[in-house]
Structure formats: C-alpha cells, structure tokens
Scaffold this active site. Structure first.
Site, PDB file in Angstrom:
ATOM      1  CG  ASP A   1      18.017  55.498  -1.487  1.00 46.19           C
ATOM      2  OD1 ASP A   1      17.298  54.369  -1.118  1.00 46.19           O
ATOM      3  OD2 ASP A   1      18.261  56.209  -0.714  1.00 46.19           O
TER       4      ASP A   1
ATOM      5  CG  HIS B   1      25.429  52.088   5.406  1.00 42.61           C
ATOM      6  ND1 HIS B   1      24.669  53.030   6.279  1.00 42.61           N
ATOM      7  CD2 HIS B   1      24.311  51.409   4.527  1.00 42.61           C
ATOM      8  CE1 HIS B   1      23.452  53.049   6.013  1.00 42.61           C
ATOM      9  NE2 HIS B   1      23.207  52.072   5.151  1.00 42.61           N
TER      10      HIS B   1
ATOM     11  CD  GLU C   1      16.549  53.290   4.674  1.00 41.95           C
ATOM     12  OE1 GLU C   1      16.342  53.385   5.615  1.00 41.95           O
ATOM     13  OE2 GLU C   1      17.582  53.392   3.861  1.00 41.95           O
ATOM     14  CD  GLU C   2      20.758  53.586   2.711  1.00 40.90           C
ATOM     15  OE1 GLU C   2      20.984  54.038   4.010  1.00 40.90           O
ATOM     16  OE2 GLU C   2      20.895  52.391   2.597  1.00 40.90           O
TER      17      GLU C   2
ATOM     18  CG  ASP D   1      16.255  47.751   3.862  1.00 45.59           C
ATOM     19  OD1 ASP D   1      17.216  47.346   3.491  1.00 45.59           O
ATOM     20  OD2 ASP D   1      15.847  49.147   4.121  1.00 45.59           O
TER      21      ASP D   1
END
Ligand code: BES
Ligand code: MN
Ligand code: MN
Length: 453
Positions: free
Chosen positions: A86, A424, A150-151, A177
């Site tokens: 994701d 992000h 995860e986000e 990650d």
C-alpha cells in the site's frame, strides 16, 4: 554470477515494477479499494512466477495480506520477508512534475508514488528470489508477508500474525522499508520510533458567530487551540506534557559518539529543505533529534473560514492532528493517555474538548551483534565495498515490535532508500542504482545468514 543475471534482466525487472507502480494502492482512501486488491494480486502473481510453491491472498477486515513461501529444506533457516504494497495518498497532485501513478524514469531514478516506500523495495526481494531460484542458490527457506495497511497503522496484521503463529514460524524477519545514509555511505537501520497519533477538537460558542458583533467578547477556538498547542513545548523545545519523558531510555554516550561520526552535513541538509536554520530540542544534535529523541509534531490544523476571499466569522470549532514519535521504553498507550489528560487539563472553561486517538505503534531497536545483523553487514560490505554503519530511523513500522512480542522474532532492517527519495511527499522516487543494489545484496544476506545462523 549474480550481477550477470541482474545485468541481463534489469530492464524487465524495472518494467515489471513500473506496472505495479501504475496501480494506485492508496490504503487510506476507500475510493481505491479495488486498486489495493489489484496490487495484492499483482505481487502474488509475480511471486508465483518467481518460484514460490504457494501464494495466497488472505482477506482481512481491511485490505488483504499476501502470503507466499518456498520451503526447500527444513534443516535450513527460514527468513520471513515483510513489506507493504500500500502507498500514501499522492496529494497535493499539482506539485508532482509527472503524475504519481504514471511512472517515469528520469536521471536514473524511477518517479512514482510507492517507488521507494515500499513497492520498489519489496520488488527487490521478489527479483532477488527469482534470481536465487533460477540459479539454484536459494540458501534459506523463505516466507513472504506483504501487507496492504502499513500506511494506515497495520491494524489487521496484528490479528493475522496472532492467529497464524505456526504458519509464520521463522528464524528472522528481513525488511527493506528504510533508508541508507548515502549511496556511498551504506548503513543499516537498527531502530524505529513508535507513534501516538491524536486528533483534538475544541468547541467554543454553539455556532459560528459574526466576528464584529461577538468578536472581543467570546473566546475564539482557533486562537485558544493555537495557545494550547504552543504551550506543549517550552523555549528549549522540550515537550511539557507531565511524565512524557519519564520512561525514555537514556542513549549511551557510546551510541552518541558513534552518531556524531556519521558524515552528516548540516548546511547541505538546510539547503536541501530550503530553510535558513534548524530547530529542535536543546542539547541534542539534528541526527539525535530525528532518531533517538521523542518528538511532538502538528500534522494539520483547521477551523473557521479558509476558502477564497474573506469571511468575517468567529468559528465555533477548531481542530488539529498531532503526532508524537516515541523511543524505547515509551509506550503508545501511555503517551496517548498522558497527552489526552494534559490537553483536557490546559483547556479553559470556555472550550469543550474532544480528544481522539488514531493508530499507534511501539518503538523497536534491533541488535547489532546478532548473526543476522552481521550477515547483513557482510552482504552490504560486499556490494557497496564499504562497511555499513548502524543508524536509527526516525519513522515507524509498527509491526516490527509485534513480530518480536507475538512471534519472538527479531528483524533486520536492510533498506535501500535515500532520505531524498521524497517518501510521503510529491515526486517520490527510487534510484535504479538502489533498486539493483538491493537485488544484488539480498541473496548475499541469505547466503551469509545460512552460514552464520
Ligand atoms: N517506510 C516507512 C517508515 C520509515 C521510513 C522508517 C524511513 C524509517 C525510515 C513506513 O512506510 C511509514 O511511513 N510508516 C508510518 C507509520 C504509520 C502510518 C503508522 C510513519 O512512520 O509515519
Ligand atoms: Mn514503508
Ligand atoms: Mn510510509
């Protein structure tokens, strides 16, 4: 030789990654639910092609988890590879120089939302696995767990690992990650911060008021919210919430000394961010402030009129989203509780206060003397030609602490992103160098880990 295989197939590796990046798997936005599902199916198919013996899409209350495995010899150690497919929302869209889900390669970098965080880094593992299968060099058993939330805090993954402890049995978790310090200064992440994420709302008068008719006589929620938030830090940028630092584990002088040796260039950092000065907690260096110290940040604040032109209004409500990054031994539950109690206490009687807790996560540190860490060091030393340094990451991967708590498993955080990859943020990217370096390094980790474990 590994790099020959990579040289021969690298264009295909990149075009397969690009196909995956085209799928907008934004977990936070329900509008993308089908795309999130498609992204899960895409990686499942690629894992099957690469040679796993089974690969499933495991439904959850939220987005699905992809699980796959290749157990070739029960006597060998088992690596649990974790990652997420994701991505964060892509907005603000107008700041992207090319659309976030139409990947392009510019200056040897792949630009797309998720290029680095985390599809590009997960795909290194898929292709490294393919290579080991094709060359018959798979030195360990492997299990893949690639999640889609995860986000947004990994809420459903916790339940999945709790109810699948047997299936997820392994010797070590391997995660890409996180970042390396620089392409010329390899590093391994040895710590992640935890997170408490709060949302607060103040309500003053029972309706929006004319700011001329009532202004001057009634407390303004936007003003009061600003005052309350300002008071959360003192002039030294220490957080003023009572008890906030109580459980913080002191960083050893030795670790501080090691951090001071990292070739961090403050001027280049300021220039890159477009700021004239840096600001943070007194008594700590910039690197310490973004890794081993807890923080409190305002993520968003709103209230009153923010549309075009002007509207004379004294708003009824004001809200803010506030996050706190936590370090060992703080716990998310306790810190969220302290925040809520303090925030209610400092509110004046003119305001009604609501405090809501969003997702949290616990901090984690990983050992730097374990066989797994040493195997990662050795693998990176081979491929970068330099000994990697241990660094602590400022971000959070909530499941890392739970892998330890629930499965008793330690993690190795061998990431290949760069701080400048804009995760992000608009124009996220991932270097082709980094992508290929990951594919080259991962099989060496398997090899050395099998030898050392
Ligand atoms: N990959 C990041 C975390 C990260 C980035 C760690 C860089 C270390 C260095 C992860 O995808 C992430 O963004 N996590 C969120 C967690 C949250 C949404 C629960 C974070 O840190 O904000
Ligand atoms: Mn990530
Ligand atoms: Mn992320």
């Amino acid at each position: 030789m590994a790099s020959q295989y990579i040289q021969k197939h690298k264009d295909r590796f990149i075009s397969e990654l690009i196909e995956w990046l085209k799928i907008p798997s934004v977990s936070a936005d329900s509008k993308y639910k089908n795309d999130v599902q498609r992204a899960a199916e895409y990686v499942r198919s690629r894992l099957l092609e690469a040679g796993v013996s089974n690969a499933e899409i495991c439904p959850t209350k939220g987005h699905p988890i992809v699980y796959a495995e290749k157990i070739n010899d029960p006597a060998k150690p088992t690596i649990l590879v974790y990652g997420h497919y994701d991505v964060q929302p892509a907005d603000p869209l107008n700041l992207w120089t090319s659309p976030p889900f139409e990947p392009v390669i510019k200056d040897e970098k792949i630009y797309a939302r998720g290029a680095c965080d985390d599809k590009g880094q997960v795909y290194m593992h898929v292709k490294a696995f393919e290579m080991m299968m094709k060359e018959n060099t798979l030195a360990c058993n492997v299990k893949f767990i690639i999640e889609g939330e995860e986000e947004v805090g990994s809420a459903n993954l916790e339940e999945f690992i709790r109810s699948n402890t047997e299936k997820l049995k392994a010797d070590i978790v391997l995660i890409s990650d996180t970042e390396i310090f620089d392409n010329k200064v390899p590093s391994i992440c040895v710590g992640l911060r935890g997170l408490s994420y709060m949302e607060v709302t103040l309500t003053g008068p029972n309706r929006d008021l004319h700011s001329g008719v009532y202004g001057g006589a009634v407390a303004n929620p936007v003003q009061v919210l600003c005052e309350m938030i300002t008071s959360l830090k003192d002039k030294n940028n220490h957080i003023t919430i009572p008890g906030f630092y109580k459980d913080v584990l002191k960083v050893s002088n030795n670790e501080r000394k090691l951090m001071a040796k990292i070739p961090f260039k403050e001027n280049a950092y300021k220039k890159d961010l477009g700021v004239k000065e840096l600001r943070g907690e007194k008594g700590y260096t910039t690197l310490e402030r973004v890794s081993v110290r807890p923080t409190l940040e305002l993520n968003g604040i709103w209230g009153g009129y923010t549309g075009e032109g002007s509207k004379t209004v004294l708003p009824s409500k004001a809200s803010a989203k506030i996050s706190m990054r936590l370090v060992p031994n703080q716990t998310s539950k306790k810190i969220s509780g302290l925040f809520a109690k303090h925030f209610r206490k400092i509110a004046p009687p003119s305001m009604k206060v609501e405090v809501k807790e969003h997702h949290g996560g616990e901090p984690a540190v990983t050992p730097i003397d374990s066989p797994a860490y040493l195997a990662a060091c050795k693998a990176m030393r081979d491929t970068f030609g330099k000994e990697p340094i241990p660094t602590r990451g400022g971000g959070s991967i909530p499941i890392v602490a739970l892998f330890e708590k629930v499965l008793g498993l330690k993690s190795v955080l061998m990431g290949f992103g760069l701080e400048s990859d804009n995760i992000h943020s608009p124009n996220e990217k991932f270097g082709v160098f980094n992508f290929l370096k990951g594919i080259e390094t991962i099989p060496l980790f398997y090899k050395y880990y099998a030898e050392m474990a």
